[in-house]
Enzyme design. Structure first.
Site, mmCIF file in Angstrom:
data_model
loop_
_atom_site.group_PDB
_atom_site.id
_atom_site.type_symbol
_atom_site.label_atom_id
_atom_site.label_comp_id
_atom_site.label_asym_id
_atom_site.label_seq_id
_atom_site.Cartn_x
_atom_site.Cartn_y
_atom_site.Cartn_z
ATOM 1 N N ASP A 111 0.846 -1.202 0.000
ATOM 2 C CA ASP A 111 0.000 0.000 0.000
ATOM 3 C C ASP A 111 0.883 1.254 0.000
ATOM 4 O OD1 ASP A 111 -2.583 1.227 2.284
ATOM 5 O OD2 ASP A 111 -2.348 1.435 0.126
ATOM 6 N N LYS A 136 2.221 -15.450 -3.011
ATOM 7 C CA LYS A 136 2.742 -16.642 -3.704
ATOM 8 C C LYS A 136 3.600 -17.519 -2.791
ATOM 9 C CE LYS A 136 1.515 -15.165 -7.964
ATOM 10 N NZ LYS A 136 0.497 -15.836 -8.750
ATOM 11 N N ARG A 157 -8.748 11.323 -11.972
ATOM 12 C CA ARG A 157 -8.315 11.244 -10.567
ATOM 13 C C ARG A 157 -7.862 9.841 -10.187
ATOM 14 N NH1 ARG A 157 -11.872 12.233 -6.162
ATOM 15 N NH2 ARG A 157 -13.758 11.701 -7.300
ATOM 16 N N LYS A 158 -7.973 8.891 -11.138
ATOM 17 C CA LYS A 158 -7.682 7.484 -10.794
ATOM 18 C C LYS A 158 -6.315 7.054 -11.332
ATOM 19 C CE LYS A 158 -11.377 5.957 -12.880
ATOM 20 N NZ LYS A 158 -12.418 5.010 -13.364
HETATM 21 C C1 LIG Z 1 6.500 12.509 -3.201
HETATM 22 C C2 LIG Z 1 5.718 12.617 -1.823
HETATM 23 C C3 LIG Z 1 5.328 11.201 -1.405
HETATM 24 C C4 LIG Z 1 4.661 11.133 0.013
HETATM 25 C C5 LIG Z 1 4.295 9.690 0.320
HETATM 26 C C6 LIG Z 1 3.628 9.544 1.692
HETATM 27 C C7 LIG Z 1 3.178 8.103 1.903
HETATM 28 C C8 LIG Z 1 2.119 7.750 0.865
HETATM 29 C C9 LIG Z 1 1.791 6.329 0.927
HETATM 30 C C10 LIG Z 1 0.709 6.035 1.912
HETATM 31 C C11 LIG Z 1 -0.402 5.292 1.207
HETATM 32 C C12 LIG Z 1 -1.464 4.866 2.172
HETATM 33 C C13 LIG Z 1 -2.793 4.919 1.469
HETATM 34 C C14 LIG Z 1 -3.867 4.425 2.370
HETATM 35 O O1 LIG Z 1 -3.696 3.505 3.131
HETATM 36 S S1 LIG Z 1 -5.366 5.246 2.242
HETATM 37 C C15 LIG Z 1 -6.354 4.477 3.484
HETATM 38 C C16 LIG Z 1 -7.280 3.408 2.920
HETATM 39 N N1 LIG Z 1 -8.192 3.973 1.955
HETATM 40 C C17 LIG Z 1 -9.282 4.687 2.346
HETATM 41 O O2 LIG Z 1 -9.522 4.906 3.524
HETATM 42 C C18 LIG Z 1 -10.160 5.218 1.243
HETATM 43 C C19 LIG Z 1 -11.640 5.118 1.616
HETATM 44 N N2 LIG Z 1 -12.421 5.408 0.418
HETATM 45 C C20 LIG Z 1 -12.668 6.701 0.068
HETATM 46 O O3 LIG Z 1 -12.334 7.641 0.763
HETATM 47 C C21 LIG Z 1 -13.408 6.924 -1.241
HETATM 48 O O4 LIG Z 1 -14.072 5.747 -1.638
HETATM 49 C C22 LIG Z 1 -12.423 7.360 -2.373
HETATM 50 C C23 LIG Z 1 -11.738 8.668 -1.973
HETATM 51 C C24 LIG Z 1 -11.400 6.275 -2.622
HETATM 52 C C25 LIG Z 1 -13.221 7.569 -3.649
HETATM 53 O O5 LIG Z 1 -14.362 8.284 -3.293
HETATM 54 P P1 LIG Z 1 -14.782 9.623 -4.076
HETATM 55 O O6 LIG Z 1 -16.085 10.041 -3.488
HETATM 56 O O7 LIG Z 1 -13.687 10.570 -4.118
HETATM 57 O O8 LIG Z 1 -14.994 9.245 -5.582
HETATM 58 P P2 LIG Z 1 -15.876 8.107 -6.219
HETATM 59 O O9 LIG Z 1 -16.531 7.208 -5.237
HETATM 60 O O10 LIG Z 1 -16.746 8.779 -7.232
HETATM 61 O O11 LIG Z 1 -14.750 7.272 -6.977
HETATM 62 C C26 LIG Z 1 -13.930 7.957 -7.929
HETATM 63 C C27 LIG Z 1 -13.699 6.992 -9.038
HETATM 64 O O12 LIG Z 1 -13.020 5.849 -8.526
HETATM 65 C C28 LIG Z 1 -13.794 4.693 -8.785
HETATM 66 N N3 LIG Z 1 -13.649 3.792 -7.653
HETATM 67 C C29 LIG Z 1 -13.750 4.116 -6.349
HETATM 68 N N4 LIG Z 1 -13.543 3.033 -5.586
HETATM 69 C C30 LIG Z 1 -13.323 2.002 -6.435
HETATM 70 C C31 LIG Z 1 -13.039 0.624 -6.270
HETATM 71 N N5 LIG Z 1 -12.947 0.080 -5.050
HETATM 72 N N6 LIG Z 1 -12.846 -0.145 -7.367
HETATM 73 C C32 LIG Z 1 -12.931 0.408 -8.597
HETATM 74 N N7 LIG Z 1 -13.202 1.699 -8.843
HETATM 75 C C33 LIG Z 1 -13.395 2.487 -7.764
HETATM 76 C C34 LIG Z 1 -15.218 5.157 -8.940
HETATM 77 O O13 LIG Z 1 -15.945 4.215 -9.713
HETATM 78 C C35 LIG Z 1 -15.010 6.476 -9.654
HETATM 79 O O14 LIG Z 1 -14.717 6.198 -11.003
HETATM 80 P P3 LIG Z 1 -15.297 7.216 -12.139
HETATM 81 O O15 LIG Z 1 -16.801 7.136 -12.024
HETATM 82 O O16 LIG Z 1 -14.774 8.586 -11.733
HETATM 83 O O17 LIG Z 1 -14.717 6.718 -13.430
#
Ligand SMILES: CCCCCCCCCCCCCC(=O)SCCNC(=O)CCNC(=O)[C@H](O)C(C)(C)COP(=O)(O)OP(=O)(O)OC[C@H]1O[C@@H](n2cnc3c(N)ncnc32)[C@H](O)[C@@H]1OP(=O)(O)O
Length: 203
Positions: A111, A136, A157-158
């Site tokens: 993740d 695996k 956004r995806k």
């Molecule tokens: C360089 C700097 C780097 C810094 C790095 C720091 C570390 C970083 C790393 C840390 C990383 C840690 C990360 C973590 O651990 S993040 C923590 C775990 N994840 C969450 O808590 C997310 C919970 N879910 C949500 O908040 C909402 O459902 C989100 C925001 C994801 C979308 O809700 P939102 O209301 O915004 O939009 P929408 O519902 O219209 O969906 C938008 C589009 O997406 C499509 N869609 C949605 N779900 C699915 C699905 N399951 N399969 C397939 N498609 C899906 C949907 O059909 C639509 O498509 P379209 O109709 O637009 O075509």
């Protein structure tokens, strides 16, 4: 060694960059780190700093206090190729099956590496919408693994990514995974702002 940087937010909060070898890293982990870090010399790859804040806010996979007991890792990003690579050593606190790493710990690193890789194409804050993993082979506790992630497709956004995890010598595929990260809309970003730190340290 881990490097201490000060966050702009308040001076007494030390922000330590842990994405550097420390004495808990095995020779194998250090060797792979230096191989990956060599890729930053020509600018193709960037090492992503891994901050541990001594204040109240920490990224979960940086917050196991004793060195070497949890996740020890460094992530490198290649923006042009939309890829990320990570070397990770799994400490004893991450045990799942006896003497092997908990599948949830491997999922955490997938993740995190894929989430970091998604920054190659998504702006601002994004969240994991979907993460699928095929396990695996079991991962030995204390072992070092390499995570290789890439962006396969972006639709607004995806960001759709794939990744696989190999043994330190690259000979064995331990896992493969796909994921979908969704960038928060402007409105969601406004709401999320209160959760974000004021300083520039992302990780
Ligand atoms: C360089 C700097 C780097 C810094 C790095 C720091 C570390 C970083 C790393 C840390 C990383 C840690 C990360 C973590 O651990 S993040 C923590 C775990 N994840 C969450 O808590 C997310 C919970 N879910 C949500 O908040 C909402 O459902 C989100 C925001 C994801 C979308 O809700 P939102 O209301 O915004 O939009 P929408 O519902 O219209 O969906 C938008 C589009 O997406 C499509 N869609 C949605 N779900 C699915 C699905 N399951 N399969 C397939 N498609 C899906 C949907 O059909 C639509 O498509 P379209 O109709 O637009 O075509």
């Amino acid at each position: 060694m881990a490097r201490q940087v000060n966050s702009q937010r308040n001076q007494e909060e030390a922000v330590i960059d842990l994405a550097w070898p420390n004495e808990a890293w095995s020779d194998v982990t250090k060797e792979i780190f230096h191989q990956l870090n060599a890729g930053t010399e020509n600018g193709d790859w960037t090492r992503h700093p891994g901050y541990l804040r001594t204040g109240e806010r920490r990224l979960y996979c940086r917050n196991i206090s004793e060195q070497g007991k949890g996740f020890e890792y460094a992530i490198f990003i290649n923006k042009r190729e939309q890829r990320a690579t990570c070397v990770c050593q799994f400490g004893p606190y991450l045990e799942g099956p006896p003497s092997h790493v908990h599948g949830g710990a491997v999922a955490t690193m997938l993740d995190t590496v894929m989430g970091t890789c998604a920054y190659n194409v998504l702006e601002g804050f994004h969240l994991t919408a979907n993460l699928n993993i095929n396990y695996k082979k079991p991962v030995r506790l204390g072992s070092t693994a390499i995570f290789l992630a890439k962006v396969d497709k972006q639709e607004n956004r995806k960001a759709y990514l794939s990744a696989y995890v190999t043994s330190a010598d690259g000979s064995t595929t331990l896992c493969d995974a796909t994921s979908l990260f969704v960038q928060l809309s402007q409105e969601q970003m406004e709401k999320a702002k209160k959760y974000l730190p004021q300083d520039s340290h992302n990780d």
